[in-house]
Enzyme design. Structure first.
Site, mmCIF file in Angstrom:
data_model
loop_
_atom_site.group_PDB
_atom_site.id
_atom_site.type_symbol
_atom_site.label_atom_id
_atom_site.label_comp_id
_atom_site.label_asym_id
_atom_site.label_seq_id
_atom_site.Cartn_x
_atom_site.Cartn_y
_atom_site.Cartn_z
ATOM 1 C CD GLN A 1 8.516 -26.220 -7.454
ATOM 2 O OE1 GLN A 1 8.211 -26.322 -8.630
ATOM 3 N NE2 GLN A 1 9.738 -25.918 -7.068
ATOM 4 C CD GLU B 1 12.185 -27.001 -10.156
ATOM 5 O OE1 GLU B 1 12.143 -26.200 -9.210
ATOM 6 O OE2 GLU B 1 11.327 -27.040 -11.056
ATOM 7 C CD GLU C 1 15.378 -14.452 -20.026
ATOM 8 O OE1 GLU C 1 14.674 -15.275 -19.389
ATOM 9 O OE2 GLU C 1 15.421 -14.412 -21.270
ATOM 10 C CB SER D 1 4.516 -29.747 -12.819
ATOM 11 O OG SER D 1 5.070 -28.713 -13.574
ATOM 12 C CB SER E 1 4.737 -20.197 -9.869
ATOM 13 O OG SER E 1 6.018 -20.678 -10.117
HETATM 14 C C1 LIG Z 1 6.602 -26.581 -17.791
HETATM 15 C C2 LIG Z 1 6.535 -25.731 -16.560
HETATM 16 C C3 LIG Z 1 6.326 -26.335 -15.338
HETATM 17 C C4 LIG Z 1 6.262 -25.563 -14.187
HETATM 18 N N1 LIG Z 1 5.999 -26.207 -12.999
HETATM 19 C C5 LIG Z 1 5.887 -25.472 -11.876
HETATM 20 C C6 LIG Z 1 5.511 -26.109 -10.651
HETATM 21 O O1 LIG Z 1 5.307 -27.338 -10.596
HETATM 22 N N2 LIG Z 1 5.366 -25.364 -9.545
HETATM 23 C C7 LIG Z 1 5.585 -23.998 -9.554
HETATM 24 O O2 LIG Z 1 5.477 -23.396 -8.506
HETATM 25 N N3 LIG Z 1 5.912 -23.354 -10.706
HETATM 26 C C8 LIG Z 1 6.055 -24.063 -11.862
HETATM 27 N N4 LIG Z 1 6.360 -23.435 -13.047
HETATM 28 C C9 LIG Z 1 6.486 -21.972 -13.058
HETATM 29 C C10 LIG Z 1 7.889 -21.449 -13.311
HETATM 30 O O3 LIG Z 1 8.705 -21.642 -12.194
HETATM 31 C C11 LIG Z 1 7.711 -19.969 -13.681
HETATM 32 O O4 LIG Z 1 7.048 -19.904 -14.924
HETATM 33 C C12 LIG Z 1 9.030 -19.253 -13.792
HETATM 34 O O5 LIG Z 1 9.665 -19.172 -12.546
HETATM 35 C C13 LIG Z 1 8.850 -17.828 -14.374
HETATM 36 O O6 LIG Z 1 7.893 -17.112 -13.680
HETATM 37 P P1 LIG Z 1 6.724 -16.354 -14.463
HETATM 38 O O7 LIG Z 1 6.092 -17.331 -15.390
HETATM 39 O O8 LIG Z 1 5.881 -15.680 -13.457
HETATM 40 O O9 LIG Z 1 7.468 -15.278 -15.375
HETATM 41 P P2 LIG Z 1 7.996 -13.847 -14.902
HETATM 42 O O10 LIG Z 1 8.738 -13.996 -13.629
HETATM 43 O O11 LIG Z 1 6.883 -12.887 -14.951
HETATM 44 O O12 LIG Z 1 9.046 -13.508 -16.041
HETATM 45 C C14 LIG Z 1 8.655 -12.956 -17.319
HETATM 46 C C15 LIG Z 1 9.921 -12.686 -18.116
HETATM 47 O O13 LIG Z 1 10.731 -11.690 -17.445
HETATM 48 C C16 LIG Z 1 12.048 -12.200 -17.218
HETATM 49 N N5 LIG Z 1 12.556 -11.720 -15.933
HETATM 50 C C17 LIG Z 1 11.883 -11.686 -14.751
HETATM 51 N N6 LIG Z 1 12.686 -11.225 -13.761
HETATM 52 C C18 LIG Z 1 13.891 -10.985 -14.329
HETATM 53 C C19 LIG Z 1 15.143 -10.506 -13.824
HETATM 54 N N7 LIG Z 1 15.308 -10.193 -12.541
HETATM 55 N N8 LIG Z 1 16.175 -10.393 -14.703
HETATM 56 C C20 LIG Z 1 16.022 -10.691 -16.020
HETATM 57 N N9 LIG Z 1 14.851 -11.144 -16.550
HETATM 58 C C21 LIG Z 1 13.810 -11.295 -15.716
HETATM 59 C C22 LIG Z 1 11.891 -13.699 -17.201
HETATM 60 O O14 LIG Z 1 13.113 -14.360 -17.529
HETATM 61 C C23 LIG Z 1 10.813 -13.933 -18.253
HETATM 62 O O15 LIG Z 1 11.378 -13.947 -19.543
HETATM 63 C C24 LIG Z 1 6.430 -24.157 -14.235
HETATM 64 C C25 LIG Z 1 6.646 -23.547 -15.471
HETATM 65 C C26 LIG Z 1 6.683 -24.303 -16.620
HETATM 66 C C27 LIG Z 1 6.893 -23.607 -17.938
#
Ligand SMILES: Cc1cc2nc3c(=O)[nH]c(=O)nc-3n(C[C@H](O)[C@H](O)[C@H](O)COP(=O)(O)OP(=O)(O)OC[C@H]3O[C@@H](n4cnc5c(N)ncnc54)[C@H](O)[C@@H]3O)c2cc1C
Length: 402
Positions: free
Chosen positions: A144, A262, A386, A179, A147
């Site tokens: 996928q 998912e 969140e 992933s 991100s």
């Molecule tokens: C094990 C694992 C596998 C993954 N696999 C994939 C994959 O295969 N493909 C893919 O595309 N992505 C994947 N991801 C990514 C995952 O979808 C993102 O990490 C997740 O959506 C959070 O985005 P970010 O890391 O950019 O954090 P951010 O969006 O930057 O968030 C940082 C913090 O701010 C908080 N926050 C952000 N916006 C808000 C809001 N509006 N209200 C309240 N709090 C908020 C969040 O909850 C978090 O605590 C994976 C992540 C992990 C950990």
């Protein structure tokens, strides 16, 4: 040719699968006494590490064997190799595979549970009819590509660009946390095709060939020691228009199909809270005599309560959810699943003490470090806690945005 009638009743279907798959156990099932076996690994996020190519080949063979046995895709349409049943039958298959000791199919999770539903609902016939059977036969592993470094929770803010060039689109950008990207043959890529449009409207979805020129995959090392996810760079990657999933500008709708699926399937036996994990937890508590220890009994009770709540919610039929919560049931299930995993991790840490993190060579002890260190990642994967709270509050309960 004789056709075998497949029962639709879920219990009877489970029994049918047990019979149908019995012949495959000798070749593919793991040893029953896993904790006493050489390999006592237990992981919250399955990581097929470098050098595990054989395991990946075996997994493809296993998936092929399921397909040839006619059971790889219970809810799929018969003309594409499915059984024409329901997602509840898919969940029964996952439970039965775990129960019979077959290998975890987590490396295939993204392809089967995130990419496939999007293809099925939105892809043009030719792509749908070729890619879906290939995914369910284990010929294609999917990932996928959603991100990005600047777009996670705010997924509609992705900046990877696709520009039309004749019959192709040319993609430039970077994806992250992909992933199984290092194993994948195809990736479902959410990209921006119209930077001038409002952000949700300027997106389009493509199925990208991960072996195409311009695709670079770099593993990201995690605190568990493994590298299950990756950075993916797309430098001038050409994707034929025939590999567009859904209309131009309709990428958000396609992404929503993938994300909804998912969240709900992550909470089933295909996700990290498998019956096998429960079995290992019970075996650990018993082996260490923790059930009778008043220090550990409160944590045991919290764990049982969290897992029971999760299982009860996962077992609800779609019609049993309240009208408000039905559309956000995937988010509710995901929250319950991560809570249950937290409690299991706390329990393992409590009963093992430092042996969970210092390897004394004891069986079924240090192996838990991978599980305990892997659970926090699940509070982020598939949308953070969140974000799930926001979805439940705003879309489920109708509360105002703050
Ligand atoms: C094990 C694992 C596998 C993954 N696999 C994939 C994959 O295969 N493909 C893919 O595309 N992505 C994947 N991801 C990514 C995952 O979808 C993102 O990490 C997740 O959506 C959070 O985005 P970010 O890391 O950019 O954090 P951010 O969006 O930057 O968030 C940082 C913090 O701010 C908080 N926050 C952000 N916006 C808000 C809001 N509006 N209200 C309240 N709090 C908020 C969040 O909850 C978090 O605590 C994976 C992540 C992990 C950990």
């Amino acid at each position: 040719m004789t056709t075998i009638a497949v029962p639709t009743d879920l219990t009877a279907f489970g029994a049918h699968l047990h019979t149908r798959l019995a012949d495959l156990t000798a070749e593919f099932a793991r040893p029953t006494e896993a904790a006493g076996d050489e390999n006592d690994r237990i992981a919250a996020v399955e990581e097929l590490r470098e050098g595990h190519e054989d395991e990946v080949s075996r997994l493809r063979e296993f998936q092929r064997a399921l397909f040839d046995a006619g059971v790889a895709w219970p809810s799929g349409p018969p003309e594409l190799g499915g059984l024409g049943l329901t997602p509840a039958h898919d969940a029964v298959l996952d439970d039965v595979l775990d129960d019979m000791g077959f290998p975890t199919r987590e490396a295939l999770f993204v392809g089967l549970n995130i990419v496939a539903p999007a293809l099925r609902a939105h892809a043009p016939d030719e792509l749908r009819n070729s890619a879906l059977p290939a995914l369910f036969r284990g010929e294609l592993i999917g990932c996928q590509l959603f991100s990005e470094p600047g777009a996670g929770s705010d997924l509609a803010g992705v900046s990877t660009r696709a520009v039309r060039d004749g019959d192709d689109w040319v993609l430039h950008g970077q994806k992250v946390w992909t992933s199984m990207g290092h194993l994948a043959d195809v990736g479902e890529a959410l990209v921006r095709t119209d930077p001038a449009a409002p952000k949700h409207a300027g997106l389009t979805m493509f199925l990208v060939d991960m072996h195409a020129p311009g695709v670079t995959v770099r593993p990201i090392r995690q605190m568990t020691g493994g590298a299950a996810f990756n950075e993916v760079f797309l430098d001038g990657v050409r994707v034929p228009d025939s590999h567009r999933i859904g209309g131009v500008g309709e990428g958000w709708k396609v992404a929503s199909t993938s994300l909804g699926n998912e969240r709900s399937t992550m909470s089933g036996a295909a996700g990290p809270l498998t019956p096998y994990v429960m079995e290992r937890t019970v075996a650990l508590v018993r082996r260490l005599g923790a059930e009778a220890d008043p220090v550990h009994r409160p944590q045991i009770a919290k764990t049982v309560a969290a897992v029971t709540a999760m299982r009860a919610a996962a077992g609800l039929t779609p019609g049993s959810w309240s009208h408000n919560l039905a559309p956000v049931s995937g988010s509710v299930l995901k929250m319950l699943m991560t809570r249950a995993l937290d409690e299991i991790a706390h329990l393992a840490e409590a009963v093992l003490g430092e042996r969970a993190f210092v390897d004394h060579g004891e069986k079924d002890a240090f192996a838990w470090s991978e599980f305990v260190l892997g659970v926090p990642a699940l509070h982020l994967a598939g949308g953070t806690d969140e974000i799930q709270y926001n979805v439940i509050a705003q879309r489920g309960l109708g509360l105002p945005r703050r």
